[in-house]
Design a protein around this motif. Structure first.
Motif, PDB file in Angstrom:
ATOM      1  N   GLY A 156       0.762  -1.372   0.102  1.00 28.34           N
ATOM      2  CA  GLY A 156       0.046  -0.002   0.022  1.00 28.34           C
ATOM      3  C   GLY A 156       0.920   1.285   0.035  1.00 28.34           C
ATOM      4  N   TYR A 157       2.212   1.003   0.187  1.00 29.58           N
ATOM      5  CA  TYR A 157       2.851   2.172   0.032  1.00 29.58           C
ATOM      6  C   TYR A 157       3.432   2.666  -1.242  1.00 29.58           C
ATOM      7  CZ  TYR A 157       2.907   1.684   5.034  1.00 29.58           C
ATOM      8  OH  TYR A 157       2.130   1.586   6.199  1.00 29.58           O
ATOM      9  N   THR A 158       2.386   3.377  -1.967  1.00 25.58           N
ATOM     10  CA  THR A 158       2.783   3.481  -3.405  1.00 25.58           C
ATOM     11  C   THR A 158       3.168   4.862  -3.686  1.00 25.58           C
ATOM     12  OG1 THR A 158       0.554   4.585  -3.486  1.00 25.58           O
ATOM     13  CG2 THR A 158       0.863   2.111  -4.128  1.00 25.58           C
ATOM     14  N   ARG A 167       1.668   5.960   2.138  1.00 33.12           N
ATOM     15  CA  ARG A 167       0.365   5.404   1.707  1.00 33.12           C
ATOM     16  C   ARG A 167      -0.375   6.486   1.558  1.00 33.12           C
ATOM     17  NH1 ARG A 167      -1.138   1.417   6.352  1.00 33.12           N
ATOM     18  NH2 ARG A 167      -1.570   2.539   7.872  1.00 33.12           N
TER      19      ARG A 167
END
Length: 262
Positions: free
Chosen positions: A53-55, A73
């Motif tokens: 989720g850490y895009t 995130r």
């Protein structure tokens, strides 16, 4: 928008990607600032962090040493990077969240082993780096900002395992402590960790040289979370995740956390 932030000198983001993922999975900070990534930006394993989720990421990198990265995130945009003391090192990057908060991620030079700039160039570089940080904050006072990172100085007596024994050891000398204090004062920065945890010994680094780092507990608080006065009162829940120092193939630093209700 409440968010939790963590800062961690990871000592090679590629080598220690598994424990970065462990931290992200188990602790779930919204923003993770890493120092000493020891990697060009294009070699940082962003895909494994994106899967969690850490895009979003802003970073500065170098092959084999230095390097700073901000994983998130939450959406963010790059807000610049400075090369204080003109060292040509990747030691600072900044990002701005959608709520207008600017996050500065620093990796201050360690300073070598001898606390004398006449015989140790690295100590002089450290002092010059701090002086230029100080001057920058004086010239352009930060607002709605958070400063985190491995500042490589343990300023208080209870930030080290033995104040008297470490007075002549780089990271706790009076000269460095004064320089860090001047830098902090120049930006009116509030030490969030100590505002939350005002009393008692507190460490974020333990040397690899100790056979049993946990039992010896000869630590230093080298990693910091600061905030400007306009948002420092919104900070709470500070902690140092000491357990991470004992994870498999660990960094010699532990992550430092704070939550901001903004």
């Amino acid at each position: 928008m409440p968010f939790t932030l963590a800062t961690w000198n990871i000592n090679s983001v590629r080598l220690r990607a598994p424990i970065v993922c462990k931290l992200l999975e188990e602790e779930g900070p919204d923003v993770l600032c890493l120092q000493e990534c020891k990697s060009p930006v294009d070699k940082i394993p962003t895909e494994v962090f994106a899967e969690l989720g850490y895009t979003h990421m802003v970073a500065r990198g170098q092959k084999g040493y230095n390097g700073v990265a901000i994983l998130s995130r939450l959406p963010l945009e790059e807000a610049g990077a400075e090369d204080y003391a003109a060292l040509g090192h990747a030691r600072h990057v900044a990002a701005r969240l959608e709520n207008g908060v600017t996050i500065h991620n620093f990796y201050v030079p360690a300073g070598g082993d001898v606390p004398d700039r006449e015989v140790n160039e690295k100590f002089g570089q450290k002092l010059d780096y701090l002086s230029e940080m100080r001057d920058a904050f004086r010239a352009d006072a930060p607002r709605k900002s958070i400063l985190v990172g491995d500042l490589n100085i343990a300023p208080r007596e209870d930030d080290v395992w033995d104040h008297k024994k470490l007075l002549k050891i780089v990271s706790h000398t009076p000269q460095e402590v004064a320089a860090l204090g001047d830098t902090q004062d120049a930006g009116n920065w509030v030490d969030v960790t100590r505002a939350d945890i005002p009393d008692g010994n507190l460490y974020s680094w333990w040397s690899y040289r100790a056979k049993d780092w946990d039992a010896a507990d000869k630590g230093r608080r080298l990693d910091h979370v600061w905030a400007t006065p306009d948002i420092s009162n919104a900070a709470h829940s500070s902690k140092i995740l000491r357990a991470a120092r004992g994870w498999e193939k660990p960094s010699d630093h532990a992550p430092v956390f704070a939550t901001f209700d903004l």
